[in-house]
Design a protein around this motif. Sequence first.
Motif, mmCIF file in Angstrom:
data_model
loop_
_atom_site.group_PDB
_atom_site.id
_atom_site.type_symbol
_atom_site.label_atom_id
_atom_site.label_comp_id
_atom_site.label_asym_id
_atom_site.label_seq_id
_atom_site.Cartn_x
_atom_site.Cartn_y
_atom_site.Cartn_z
ATOM 1 N N GLU A 73 -35.610 -40.949 68.722
ATOM 2 C CA GLU A 73 -35.526 -40.649 67.401
ATOM 3 C C GLU A 73 -34.053 -41.352 67.083
ATOM 4 O O GLU A 73 -33.763 -41.867 66.076
ATOM 5 N N ARG A 74 -33.050 -40.969 67.804
ATOM 6 C CA ARG A 74 -31.635 -41.274 67.558
ATOM 7 C C ARG A 74 -31.548 -42.650 67.742
ATOM 8 O O ARG A 74 -30.721 -43.308 66.924
ATOM 9 N N LEU A 85 -33.591 -44.975 67.200
ATOM 10 C CA LEU A 85 -34.034 -45.806 65.868
ATOM 11 C C LEU A 85 -33.429 -45.457 64.496
ATOM 12 O O LEU A 85 -33.549 -46.451 63.591
ATOM 13 N N THR A 86 -32.706 -44.423 64.554
ATOM 14 C CA THR A 86 -32.055 -43.954 63.292
ATOM 15 C C THR A 86 -30.497 -44.038 63.199
ATOM 16 O O THR A 86 -30.191 -44.052 61.974
ATOM 17 N N SER A 87 -29.573 -44.536 64.224
ATOM 18 C CA SER A 87 -28.514 -44.973 64.500
ATOM 19 C C SER A 87 -28.203 -46.359 65.039
ATOM 20 O O SER A 87 -29.111 -46.868 65.528
ATOM 21 N N ASP A 88 -26.897 -46.890 64.713
ATOM 22 C CA ASP A 88 -26.704 -48.105 65.284
ATOM 23 C C ASP A 88 -25.958 -47.996 66.550
ATOM 24 O O ASP A 88 -24.610 -47.552 66.476
ATOM 25 N N TYR A 89 -26.495 -48.235 67.800
ATOM 26 C CA TYR A 89 -25.958 -48.184 68.887
ATOM 27 C C TYR A 89 -25.523 -49.421 69.732
ATOM 28 O O TYR A 89 -26.573 -50.435 69.450
#
Length: 67
Positions: free
Chosen positions: A38-39, A41-45
């Motif tokens: 989830e992290r 897919l929802t944040s830009d790393y």
Amino acid sequence: MRVLVIEDDQEMAETVAVGLRHTGMAVDVALNGPAGLERALTSDYDAVVLDRDLPGMHGDEVCGRLV
């Protein structure tokens, strides 16, 4: 650089995160497969440090869903 560490061993995850932070990276930690996915897919790393043997969802599946 922003890094996501997905590791179910909390002590190991924090050790890795501290080491990366000392080099100037921004680090987030997730302690299981679903939370990590989830992290991711929802944040830009810029990078993900991924354990393979995770609770809830194997690391191979997390990786497969990210590519």
